[in-house]
Design a protein around this motif. Sequence first.
Motif, PDB file in Angstrom:
ATOM      1  N   HIS A  74      -7.261  -0.851  94.080  1.00  0.00           N
ATOM      2  CA  HIS A  74      -8.183  -0.806  95.389  1.00  0.00           C
ATOM      3  C   HIS A  74      -8.025  -2.142  96.061  1.00  0.00           C
ATOM      4  O   HIS A  74      -8.141  -3.358  95.647  1.00  0.00           O
ATOM      5  CB  HIS A  74      -9.376  -0.679  94.479  1.00  0.00           C
ATOM      6  N   GLU A  75      -7.586  -1.771  97.145  1.00  0.00           N
ATOM      7  CA  GLU A  75      -7.338  -2.881  98.272  1.00  0.00           C
ATOM      8  C   GLU A  75      -6.750  -4.195  97.747  1.00  0.00           C
ATOM      9  O   GLU A  75      -7.019  -5.221  97.797  1.00  0.00           O
ATOM     10  CB  GLU A  75      -8.411  -3.246  99.046  1.00  0.00           C
TER      11      GLU A  75
ATOM     12  N   GLY B 105     -10.611   1.356 101.348  1.00  0.00           N
ATOM     13  CA  GLY B 105     -11.902   1.703 101.762  1.00  0.00           C
ATOM     14  C   GLY B 105     -12.061   2.238 103.288  1.00  0.00           C
ATOM     15  O   GLY B 105     -11.180   1.609 103.710  1.00  0.00           O
ATOM     16  N   GLU B 106     -12.992   3.155 103.338  1.00  0.00           N
ATOM     17  CA  GLU B 106     -12.935   3.738 104.669  1.00  0.00           C
ATOM     18  C   GLU B 106     -13.442   2.695 105.704  1.00  0.00           C
ATOM     19  O   GLU B 106     -12.816   2.842 106.828  1.00  0.00           O
ATOM     20  CB  GLU B 106     -14.178   4.911 104.363  1.00  0.00           C
ATOM     21  N   ALA B 107     -14.269   1.924 105.237  1.00  0.00           N
ATOM     22  CA  ALA B 107     -14.815   0.922 106.233  1.00  0.00           C
ATOM     23  C   ALA B 107     -13.983  -0.463 106.397  1.00  0.00           C
ATOM     24  O   ALA B 107     -14.486  -1.147 106.999  1.00  0.00           O
ATOM     25  CB  ALA B 107     -16.291   0.452 105.610  1.00  0.00           C
ATOM     26  N   SER B 108     -12.897  -0.223 105.623  1.00  0.00           N
ATOM     27  CA  SER B 108     -11.823  -1.393 105.731  1.00  0.00           C
ATOM     28  C   SER B 108     -10.893  -1.277 106.785  1.00  0.00           C
ATOM     29  O   SER B 108      -9.963  -1.917 107.013  1.00  0.00           O
ATOM     30  CB  SER B 108     -11.085  -1.701 104.579  1.00  0.00           C
ATOM     31  N   ALA B 109     -10.975   0.022 107.683  1.00  0.00           N
ATOM     32  CA  ALA B 109      -9.880   0.297 108.660  1.00  0.00           C
ATOM     33  C   ALA B 109     -10.129  -0.902 109.744  1.00  0.00           C
ATOM     34  O   ALA B 109     -11.018  -1.365 110.152  1.00  0.00           O
ATOM     35  CB  ALA B 109     -10.427   1.369 109.510  1.00  0.00           C
TER      36      ALA B 109
ATOM     37  N   GLU C 136      -6.479  -3.629 104.761  1.00  0.00           N
ATOM     38  CA  GLU C 136      -6.101  -2.176 105.024  1.00  0.00           C
ATOM     39  C   GLU C 136      -4.539  -2.344 105.036  1.00  0.00           C
ATOM     40  O   GLU C 136      -3.612  -1.489 104.504  1.00  0.00           O
ATOM     41  CB  GLU C 136      -6.386  -1.733 106.285  1.00  0.00           C
TER      42      GLU C 136
ATOM     43  N   ARG D 241      -1.504  -0.445 102.640  1.00  0.00           N
ATOM     44  CA  ARG D 241      -0.690   0.595 103.429  1.00  0.00           C
ATOM     45  C   ARG D 241       0.868  -0.025 103.194  1.00  0.00           C
ATOM     46  O   ARG D 241       1.676   0.969 102.969  1.00  0.00           O
ATOM     47  CB  ARG D 241      -0.842   0.625 104.559  1.00  0.00           C
TER      48      ARG D 241
ATOM     49  N   SER E 129      -8.434   7.436 100.430  1.00  0.00           N
ATOM     50  CA  SER E 129      -9.429   6.761 101.138  1.00  0.00           C
ATOM     51  C   SER E 129     -10.544   6.966 100.013  1.00  0.00           C
ATOM     52  O   SER E 129     -10.743   7.979  99.330  1.00  0.00           O
ATOM     53  CB  SER E 129      -9.906   7.469 102.312  1.00  0.00           C
TER      54      SER E 129
ATOM     55  N   PRO F 131     -14.778   5.407  99.304  1.00  0.00           N
ATOM     56  CA  PRO F 131     -15.820   5.081 100.206  1.00  0.00           C
ATOM     57  C   PRO F 131     -16.197   3.620 100.189  1.00  0.00           C
ATOM     58  O   PRO F 131     -15.645   2.857  99.339  1.00  0.00           O
ATOM     59  CB  PRO F 131     -17.156   5.575  99.384  1.00  0.00           C
TER      60      PRO F 131
ATOM     61  N   ASP G 144     -16.067  -0.363 101.837  1.00  0.00           N
ATOM     62  CA  ASP G 144     -15.210  -1.658 102.299  1.00  0.00           C
ATOM     63  C   ASP G 144     -14.474  -2.290 101.062  1.00  0.00           C
ATOM     64  O   ASP G 144     -14.425  -1.511 100.096  1.00  0.00           O
ATOM     65  CB  ASP G 144     -15.816  -2.441 103.215  1.00  0.00           C
TER      66      ASP G 144
END
Length: 279
Positions: free
Chosen positions: A124-125, A225-229, A234, A238, A250, A252, A254
């Motif tokens: 995760h991230e 995280g969706e909120a880490s865009a 991010e 990637r 994705s 939920p 950040d």
Amino acid sequence: MILQAKAAKLKVPGAEIYYETHGAGPTLLVIPGGPQDAGVFAGLIHQLADRYTVIAYDPRGNSRSPFQGEPEELDVNVHADDAAALIAAVGDGPADVFGTSGGAQIGLNLAARHAGLVRTVVAHEPPCMMLMSDPSAMVNGARALYETYRSHGVAAAMGKFFADNGLSEGAAPQPELPPEAAETFARVSGNFEYWLAHGLLPLSSFRPDVDALRAGKPRVVVAIGEASAGQPIESMGRALAEKLGVPPVSFPGDHMGFSSDPANFASALDRTLSVTSNR
């Protein structure tokens, strides 16, 4: 019914690792990031302990896992070996592994070094800046954070870290925190200096063994995280996914989604792990 947590310590070379086991079912090892400890996963564990035997621990040098001597520079290989020792001592067969942030780096190294102990690793991230096509800006940022710590101290450096990563709301405890969360925040705050002095740069400069991870066993999932865009983390995640040739998944929230939205985060994690276990 969720079983009562059991706390214990495991002696490993140079340290003693505090860990907790929760629940019953397939083994799931959760690895906290940076200065964090097992307590940050309390909400997530509550959501998962009816389906998994969750092993949560304080990485060496953090909170209740002291060195047996002077503090040492963080070594990702040593941390991966600590995680492997926990699985071997507590787990039943290959474990699923969830690691967040620097803990994701450790989880990736665990999967590469001890593939037989891991079924799936959900990273995760992870701050995999060294896999970016041009990591210079991120490398310079990590170095600047370290220099801020050296010249201005812990508070200034952590303020810069939270601000640079869009996590300013996490920089200070809130008055309404329940006792358990307040205790966790106090312990984690006490780890900031060790992380800044000895952990920040090794975790930032760590390059996962992509060739070993691409072998397909264990399965590797990159969670963002969706909120880490739009946040630097991010791009780092990637970059790892691209090198592995897998699509990022994705999740939920950040960078702290496992804490801010544990119910939905646990559902996403369970769905992801179920693909491998065929549950």
